[in-house]
Design an enzyme around this catalytic site. Structure first.
Site, PDB file in Angstrom:
ATOM      1  CB  THR A   1      27.039 -71.311 -30.766  1.00  0.00           C
ATOM      2  OG1 THR A   1      26.241 -70.813 -31.790  1.00  0.00           O
ATOM      3  CG2 THR A   1      26.830 -71.058 -29.350  1.00  0.00           C
TER       4      THR A   1
ATOM      5  CG  ASN B   1      21.900 -69.049 -32.943  1.00  0.00           C
ATOM      6  OD1 ASN B   1      21.111 -68.507 -32.234  1.00  0.00           O
ATOM      7  ND2 ASN B   1      21.488 -69.608 -34.230  1.00  0.00           N
TER       8      ASN B   1
ATOM      9  CD  GLU C   1      28.034 -72.493 -40.610  1.00  0.00           C
ATOM     10  OE1 GLU C   1      27.163 -72.486 -41.736  1.00  0.00           O
ATOM     11  OE2 GLU C   1      27.590 -72.194 -39.539  1.00  0.00           O
TER      12      GLU C   1
ATOM     13  CG  ASP D   1      26.681 -76.770 -39.138  1.00  0.00           C
ATOM     14  OD1 ASP D   1      26.822 -75.559 -38.941  1.00  0.00           O
ATOM     15  OD2 ASP D   1      26.283 -77.389 -40.122  1.00  0.00           O
TER      16      ASP D   1
ATOM     17  CG  PHE E   1      16.961 -70.357 -33.806  1.00  0.00           C
ATOM     18  CD1 PHE E   1      16.780 -71.153 -32.515  1.00  0.00           C
ATOM     19  CD2 PHE E   1      17.732 -70.577 -34.574  1.00  0.00           C
ATOM     20  CE1 PHE E   1      17.624 -72.285 -32.427  1.00  0.00           C
ATOM     21  CE2 PHE E   1      18.454 -71.530 -34.772  1.00  0.00           C
ATOM     22  CZ  PHE E   1      18.409 -72.693 -33.483  1.00  0.00           C
TER      23      PHE E   1
ATOM     24  CG  ASP F   1      12.574 -73.237 -34.608  1.00  0.00           C
ATOM     25  OD1 ASP F   1      12.858 -74.111 -34.938  1.00  0.00           O
ATOM     26  OD2 ASP F   1      13.002 -72.691 -33.471  1.00  0.00           O
TER      27      ASP F   1
ATOM     28  CE  LYS G   1      14.220 -76.131 -32.150  1.00  0.00           C
ATOM     29  NZ  LYS G   1      14.647 -74.870 -32.439  1.00  0.00           N
TER      30      LYS G   1
ATOM     31  NE  ARG H   1      20.763 -76.898 -31.950  1.00  0.00           N
ATOM     32  CZ  ARG H   1      19.717 -76.266 -32.776  1.00  0.00           C
ATOM     33  NH1 ARG H   1      18.687 -75.938 -32.276  1.00  0.00           N
ATOM     34  NH2 ARG H   1      20.396 -76.045 -33.966  1.00  0.00           N
TER      35      ARG H   1
HETATM   36  P1  ITT Z   1      26.414 -71.005 -35.188  1.00  0.00           P
HETATM   37  O1  ITT Z   1      27.181 -69.845 -34.866  1.00  0.00           O
HETATM   38  O2  ITT Z   1      26.363 -71.958 -34.077  1.00  0.00           O
HETATM   39  O3  ITT Z   1      27.031 -71.789 -36.546  1.00  0.00           O
HETATM   40  P2  ITT Z   1      24.237 -70.685 -36.644  1.00  0.00           P
HETATM   41  O4  ITT Z   1      22.910 -69.828 -36.571  1.00  0.00           O
HETATM   42  O5  ITT Z   1      25.029 -70.432 -38.014  1.00  0.00           O
HETATM   43  O6  ITT Z   1      24.891 -70.563 -35.572  1.00  0.00           O
HETATM   44  P3  ITT Z   1      23.839 -73.307 -37.988  1.00  0.00           P
HETATM   45  O7  ITT Z   1      25.019 -73.109 -39.029  1.00  0.00           O
HETATM   46  O8  ITT Z   1      23.955 -74.596 -37.132  1.00  0.00           O
HETATM   47  O9  ITT Z   1      23.475 -71.872 -36.762  1.00  0.00           O
HETATM   48  O10 ITT Z   1      22.396 -73.478 -38.417  1.00  0.00           O
HETATM   49  C1  ITT Z   1      22.194 -72.944 -39.875  1.00  0.00           C
HETATM   50  C2  ITT Z   1      20.886 -72.150 -39.856  1.00  0.00           C
HETATM   51  O11 ITT Z   1      19.915 -73.382 -39.987  1.00  0.00           O
HETATM   52  C3  ITT Z   1      20.531 -71.367 -38.895  1.00  0.00           C
HETATM   53  O12 ITT Z   1      20.808 -70.046 -39.350  1.00  0.00           O
HETATM   54  C4  ITT Z   1      18.861 -71.579 -38.618  1.00  0.00           C
HETATM   55  O13 ITT Z   1      18.427 -70.480 -39.847  1.00  0.00           O
HETATM   56  C5  ITT Z   1      18.632 -72.906 -39.346  1.00  0.00           C
HETATM   57  N1  ITT Z   1      18.434 -73.686 -38.058  1.00  0.00           N
HETATM   58  C6  ITT Z   1      19.549 -74.616 -37.473  1.00  0.00           C
HETATM   59  N2  ITT Z   1      18.778 -75.255 -36.472  1.00  0.00           N
HETATM   60  C7  ITT Z   1      17.459 -74.661 -36.184  1.00  0.00           C
HETATM   61  C8  ITT Z   1      16.731 -74.974 -35.369  1.00  0.00           C
HETATM   62  O14 ITT Z   1      16.651 -75.774 -34.310  1.00  0.00           O
HETATM   63  N3  ITT Z   1      15.481 -74.318 -35.723  1.00  0.00           N
HETATM   64  C9  ITT Z   1      15.294 -73.753 -36.771  1.00  0.00           C
HETATM   65  N4  ITT Z   1      16.231 -73.260 -37.726  1.00  0.00           N
HETATM   66  C10 ITT Z   1      17.254 -73.728 -37.357  1.00  0.00           C
END
Ligand code: ITT
Length: 209
Positions: free
Chosen positions: A28, A30, A57, A86, A162, A165, A185, A191
């Site tokens: 990831t 993130n 992605e 994802d 993040f 949220d 959470k 998740r």
């Molecule tokens: P990766 O590198 O793991 O892909 P990412 O931030 O791009 O990290 P995702 O593609 O899974 O993560 O998520 C897409 C978006 O959805 C992410 O940028 C957040 O804005 C939102 N998101 C995902 N999970 C969330 C959560 O638990 N709470 C709030 N927003 C979330």
């Protein structure tokens, strides 16, 4: 039967590579997502190790396809086994938007953009969905799904967590995901649900000898 044979092969693969089966390598970009995954896995007796770097992605209307393709791509240039997750926010009144486009929408218009789109909209039902993808090689990938229903708030609230949220309140709760601790959470989140299914499977099929 096929599934059992595959699990046995995965176990053998891990043994051959000399991997510590209690350590899950998570791909990831993130850090906050990784922290959630680390904490959830720890609760099931597993350790997480972050494998950094943005995962590819693809644009697709199904987050399962996005997760699976991203994991295949990651496994083609990084040593497996790897876990990747994802997620997306699906808003009923917007016919599921931003859904698979959540990452792009967050980076561009952000939380405020969603609040604007939802201005004056009475029906505020929404859902976070998560797909956990796990595999040892590009040919064998397992998927686990989790989701949490809730609604979009009128204004952003809270500073924890993040992404979206601050504007999401899970069903039967009054606080947004950004107003509660990460542990709280994780107990209800998409998740948390997906990783619970993953750990059930992993501990039964890969860890056990
Ligand atoms: P990766 O590198 O793991 O892909 P990412 O931030 O791009 O990290 P995702 O593609 O899974 O993560 O998520 C897409 C978006 O959805 C992410 O940028 C957040 O804005 C939102 N998101 C995902 N999970 C969330 C959560 O638990 N709470 C709030 N927003 C979330």
């Amino acid at each position: 039967m096929l599934c059992w044979l595959r699990s046995r092969r995965l176990r053998e693969e891990a043994d051959t590579l000399g991997l510590n089966k209690k350590v899950i390598r998570v791909a990831t970009g993130n850090a906050k997502k990784f922290e959630e995954i680390r904490s959830i896995l720890e609760g099931y007796g597993l350790k997480a190790e972050m494998v950094e770097g943005k995962t590819l992605e693809i644009q697709h209307d199904d987050i399962k396809a996005i997760a699976e393709t991203a994991l295949r791509q990651a496994l083609s240039n990084k040593k497996g086994p790897l876990l990747l997750e994802d997620a997306g926010l699906f808003i009923d009144a917007l016919k599921g938007f931003p859904g698979p486009y959540s990452s792009y929408v967050f980076r561009t218009v952000g939380v405020e953009g969603i609040i604007q789109l939802m201005k004056g909209v009475k029906s505020r039902d929404a859902e976070f969905k998560s797909i956990v993808a796990y595999g040892g090689t590009v040919r064998r990938i397992w998927l686990f799904e989790g989701n949490v229903k809730g609604c979009i708030t009128e204004t952003p609230r809270g500073s924890k967590g993040f992404g979206f949220d601050p504007i999401f309140t899970p069903l039967d709760h009054s606080k947004t995901f950004a107003e509660v601790t990460m542990t709280e959470k994780n107990q209800v989140s998409h998740r948390g649900q997906a990783l619970m299914k993953f750990t059930d499977w992993y501990n039964a099929n890969v860890v056990k000898d």
